[in-house]
Design a protein around this motif. Structure first.
Motif, PDB file in Angstrom:
ATOM      1  N   LYS A   1       0.595  -1.207   0.202  1.00  0.00           N
ATOM      2  CA  LYS A   1      -0.136   0.144   0.013  1.00  0.00           C
ATOM      3  C   LYS A   1       1.016   1.206  -0.009  1.00  0.00           C
ATOM      4  CE  LYS A   1      -3.719  -2.548   0.459  1.00  0.00           C
ATOM      5  NZ  LYS A   1      -3.519  -3.572  -0.306  1.00  0.00           N
ATOM      6  N   GLY A   2       2.137   1.072  -0.289  1.00  0.00           N
ATOM      7  CA  GLY A   2       2.966   2.277  -0.553  1.00  0.00           C
ATOM      8  C   GLY A   2       2.909   2.972  -1.750  1.00  0.00           C
ATOM      9  N   ALA A   3       3.715   4.012  -1.900  1.00  0.00           N
ATOM     10  CA  ALA A   3       3.776   4.722  -3.119  1.00  0.00           C
ATOM     11  C   ALA A   3       4.498   3.944  -4.140  1.00  0.00           C
ATOM     12  CB  ALA A   3       4.344   6.179  -3.044  1.00  0.00           C
ATOM     13  N   VAL A   4       4.003   4.383  -5.358  1.00  0.00           N
ATOM     14  CA  VAL A   4       4.835   3.956  -6.722  1.00  0.00           C
ATOM     15  C   VAL A   4       5.129   4.979  -7.551  1.00  0.00           C
ATOM     16  CG1 VAL A   4       3.697   1.629  -6.631  1.00  0.00           C
ATOM     17  CG2 VAL A   4       2.610   3.506  -7.918  1.00  0.00           C
ATOM     18  N   ALA A   5       6.118   4.923  -8.356  1.00  0.00           N
ATOM     19  CA  ALA A   5       6.904   6.080  -9.111  1.00  0.00           C
ATOM     20  C   ALA A   5       6.910   5.414 -10.374  1.00  0.00           C
ATOM     21  CB  ALA A   5       7.951   6.596  -8.497  1.00  0.00           C
ATOM     22  N   MET A   6       6.734   6.239 -11.472  1.00  0.00           N
ATOM     23  CA  MET A   6       7.138   5.857 -12.871  1.00  0.00           C
ATOM     24  C   MET A   6       8.430   5.646 -13.029  1.00  0.00           C
ATOM     25  SD  MET A   6       5.532   5.354 -15.790  1.00  0.00           S
ATOM     26  CE  MET A   6       4.109   6.088 -15.668  1.00  0.00           C
ATOM     27  N   VAL A   7       8.983   4.773 -13.460  1.00  0.00           N
ATOM     28  CA  VAL A   7      10.380   4.186 -13.976  1.00  0.00           C
ATOM     29  C   VAL A   7      10.751   5.138 -14.989  1.00  0.00           C
ATOM     30  CG1 VAL A   7      10.556   1.958 -13.105  1.00  0.00           C
ATOM     31  CG2 VAL A   7       9.939   2.618 -15.463  1.00  0.00           C
ATOM     32  N   ALA A   8      12.247   5.480 -15.286  1.00  0.00           N
ATOM     33  CA  ALA A   8      12.822   6.333 -16.419  1.00  0.00           C
ATOM     34  C   ALA A   8      11.976   6.081 -17.596  1.00  0.00           C
ATOM     35  CB  ALA A   8      14.180   6.530 -16.181  1.00  0.00           C
ATOM     36  N   GLU A   9      11.888   4.887 -18.041  1.00  0.00           N
ATOM     37  CA  GLU A   9      11.424   4.602 -19.437  1.00  0.00           C
ATOM     38  C   GLU A   9      10.150   4.605 -19.642  1.00  0.00           C
ATOM     39  OE1 GLU A   9      13.005   2.076 -17.477  1.00  0.00           O
ATOM     40  OE2 GLU A   9      15.160   2.590 -17.924  1.00  0.00           O
ATOM     41  N   LYS A  10       9.252   4.948 -18.483  1.00  0.00           N
ATOM     42  CA  LYS A  10       7.710   5.139 -18.641  1.00  0.00           C
ATOM     43  C   LYS A  10       7.052   4.088 -19.039  1.00  0.00           C
ATOM     44  CE  LYS A  10       8.075  10.215 -19.081  1.00  0.00           C
ATOM     45  NZ  LYS A  10       7.960  10.553 -17.677  1.00  0.00           N
ATOM     46  N   ASP A  11       7.579   2.584 -18.492  1.00  0.00           N
ATOM     47  CA  ASP A  11       6.884   1.490 -18.907  1.00  0.00           C
ATOM     48  C   ASP A  11       6.780   0.577 -17.691  1.00  0.00           C
ATOM     49  OD1 ASP A  11       9.538   0.781 -18.726  1.00  0.00           O
ATOM     50  OD2 ASP A  11       9.800  -0.526 -20.089  1.00  0.00           O
ATOM     51  N   GLY A  12       6.820   1.399 -16.601  1.00  0.00           N
ATOM     52  CA  GLY A  12       6.493   0.458 -15.173  1.00  0.00           C
ATOM     53  C   GLY A  12       6.470   1.581 -14.115  1.00  0.00           C
ATOM     54  N   LEU A  13       5.835   0.944 -13.058  1.00  0.00           N
ATOM     55  CA  LEU A  13       5.597   1.662 -11.609  1.00  0.00           C
ATOM     56  C   LEU A  13       6.562   0.981 -10.800  1.00  0.00           C
ATOM     57  CD1 LEU A  13       1.849   2.478 -11.856  1.00  0.00           C
ATOM     58  CD2 LEU A  13       3.753   4.179 -12.302  1.00  0.00           C
ATOM     59  N   ALA A  14       7.368   1.557 -10.006  1.00  0.00           N
ATOM     60  CA  ALA A  14       8.064   1.003  -9.145  1.00  0.00           C
ATOM     61  C   ALA A  14       7.611   1.325  -7.820  1.00  0.00           C
ATOM     62  CB  ALA A  14       9.543   1.371  -9.313  1.00  0.00           C
ATOM     63  N   CYS A  15       7.996   0.262  -6.770  1.00  0.00           N
ATOM     64  CA  CYS A  15       7.570   0.340  -5.602  1.00  0.00           C
ATOM     65  C   CYS A  15       8.825   0.270  -4.907  1.00  0.00           C
ATOM     66  CB  CYS A  15       6.631  -0.666  -5.049  1.00  0.00           C
ATOM     67  SG  CYS A  15       6.307  -0.619  -3.077  1.00  0.00           S
ATOM     68  N   ALA A  16       9.471   1.182  -4.152  1.00  0.00           N
ATOM     69  CA  ALA A  16      10.789   0.915  -3.622  1.00  0.00           C
ATOM     70  C   ALA A  16      10.958   0.040  -2.563  1.00  0.00           C
ATOM     71  CB  ALA A  16      11.116   2.382  -3.150  1.00  0.00           C
ATOM     72  N   ALA A  17       9.674   0.137  -1.562  1.00  0.00           N
ATOM     73  CA  ALA A  17       9.697  -0.861  -0.215  1.00  0.00           C
ATOM     74  C   ALA A  17       9.546  -1.987  -0.723  1.00  0.00           C
ATOM     75  CB  ALA A  17       8.260  -0.247   0.384  1.00  0.00           C
ATOM     76  N   CYS A  18       8.973  -2.458  -1.711  1.00  0.00           N
ATOM     77  CA  CYS A  18       8.829  -4.026  -2.199  1.00  0.00           C
ATOM     78  C   CYS A  18       9.839  -4.518  -3.142  1.00  0.00           C
ATOM     79  CB  CYS A  18       7.420  -4.037  -2.564  1.00  0.00           C
ATOM     80  SG  CYS A  18       6.028  -4.141  -1.513  1.00  0.00           S
ATOM     81  N   GLU A  19      10.492  -3.332  -3.647  1.00  0.00           N
ATOM     82  CA  GLU A  19      11.560  -3.674  -4.849  1.00  0.00           C
ATOM     83  C   GLU A  19      11.066  -4.415  -6.055  1.00  0.00           C
ATOM     84  OE1 GLU A  19      15.036  -5.254  -2.751  1.00  0.00           O
ATOM     85  OE2 GLU A  19      15.347  -3.513  -1.735  1.00  0.00           O
ATOM     86  N   VAL A  20       9.837  -3.899  -6.404  1.00  0.00           N
ATOM     87  CA  VAL A  20       9.225  -4.336  -7.693  1.00  0.00           C
ATOM     88  C   VAL A  20       8.803  -3.409  -8.497  1.00  0.00           C
ATOM     89  CG1 VAL A  20       8.386  -6.640  -6.415  1.00  0.00           C
ATOM     90  CG2 VAL A  20       6.987  -4.801  -6.600  1.00  0.00           C
ATOM     91  N   VAL A  21       8.555  -3.830  -9.739  1.00  0.00           N
ATOM     92  CA  VAL A  21       7.997  -2.918 -10.728  1.00  0.00           C
ATOM     93  C   VAL A  21       7.055  -3.615 -11.364  1.00  0.00           C
ATOM     94  CG1 VAL A  21       8.412  -1.699 -12.894  1.00  0.00           C
ATOM     95  CG2 VAL A  21      10.500  -1.875 -11.260  1.00  0.00           C
ATOM     96  N   TYR A  22       5.728  -2.701 -11.440  1.00  0.00           N
ATOM     97  CA  TYR A  22       4.485  -3.279 -12.100  1.00  0.00           C
ATOM     98  C   TYR A  22       4.520  -2.485 -13.352  1.00  0.00           C
ATOM     99  CZ  TYR A  22       2.996  -4.182  -7.270  1.00  0.00           C
ATOM    100  OH  TYR A  22       3.003  -4.736  -5.883  1.00  0.00           O
ATOM    101  N   PRO A  23       4.374  -3.493 -14.359  1.00  0.00           N
ATOM    102  CA  PRO A  23       4.462  -3.113 -15.707  1.00  0.00           C
ATOM    103  C   PRO A  23       3.308  -1.885 -16.124  1.00  0.00           C
ATOM    104  CG  PRO A  23       3.868  -5.281 -15.819  1.00  0.00           C
ATOM    105  CD  PRO A  23       3.926  -4.877 -14.160  1.00  0.00           C
ATOM    106  N   VAL A  24       3.557  -1.203 -17.129  1.00  0.00           N
ATOM    107  CA  VAL A  24       2.487  -0.610 -17.892  1.00  0.00           C
ATOM    108  C   VAL A  24       2.361  -1.054 -19.331  1.00  0.00           C
ATOM    109  CG1 VAL A  24       1.850   1.895 -18.798  1.00  0.00           C
ATOM    110  CG2 VAL A  24       2.850   1.490 -16.445  1.00  0.00           C
ATOM    111  N   ARG A  25       1.289  -1.629 -19.480  1.00  0.00           N
ATOM    112  CA  ARG A  25       0.891  -2.194 -21.000  1.00  0.00           C
ATOM    113  C   ARG A  25       0.054  -1.438 -21.618  1.00  0.00           C
ATOM    114  NH1 ARG A  25       1.287  -7.825 -18.160  1.00  0.00           N
ATOM    115  NH2 ARG A  25       3.114  -8.172 -17.887  1.00  0.00           N
ATOM    116  N   GLU A  26       0.389  -0.661 -22.903  1.00  0.00           N
ATOM    117  CA  GLU A  26      -0.740  -0.049 -23.488  1.00  0.00           C
ATOM    118  C   GLU A  26      -1.304   1.071 -22.900  1.00  0.00           C
ATOM    119  OE1 GLU A  26      -3.443  -2.727 -25.856  1.00  0.00           O
ATOM    120  OE2 GLU A  26      -2.035  -3.947 -26.259  1.00  0.00           O
TER     121      GLU A  26
END
Length: 67
Positions: A17-42
């Motif tokens: 439930k923490g904050a996510v931030a757009m990665v530099a390539e703008k193709d994913g959202l990163a959660c620093a706390a969980c050390e994961v990236v959620y993909p952005v598709r289309e």
């Protein structure tokens, strides 16, 4: 079409439930706390825990959680 800033402001990591931030390539959202990236598709963020890619793999170019 990029993700709307208003949407980014309300999105949260589904795992911690923490904050996510757009990665530099703008193709994913990163959660620093969980050390994961959620993909952005289309231009749609895929905010499912099972679709999250470990940040280490994401940095190596892996964009699929199953790889």
């Amino acid at each position: 079409m990029p993700i709307n800033q208003e949407l980014l402001n309300i999105l949260a990591c589904p795992k911690c439930k923490g904050a996510v931030a757009m990665v530099a390539e703008k193709d994913g959202l990163a959660c620093a706390a969980c050390e994961v990236v959620y993909p952005v598709r289309e231009d749609i963020p895929v905010m499912l825990i099972e679709e999250a890619v470990p940040a280490e793999k994401w940095a190596k170019g892996i964009r699929n959680a199953k790889d």
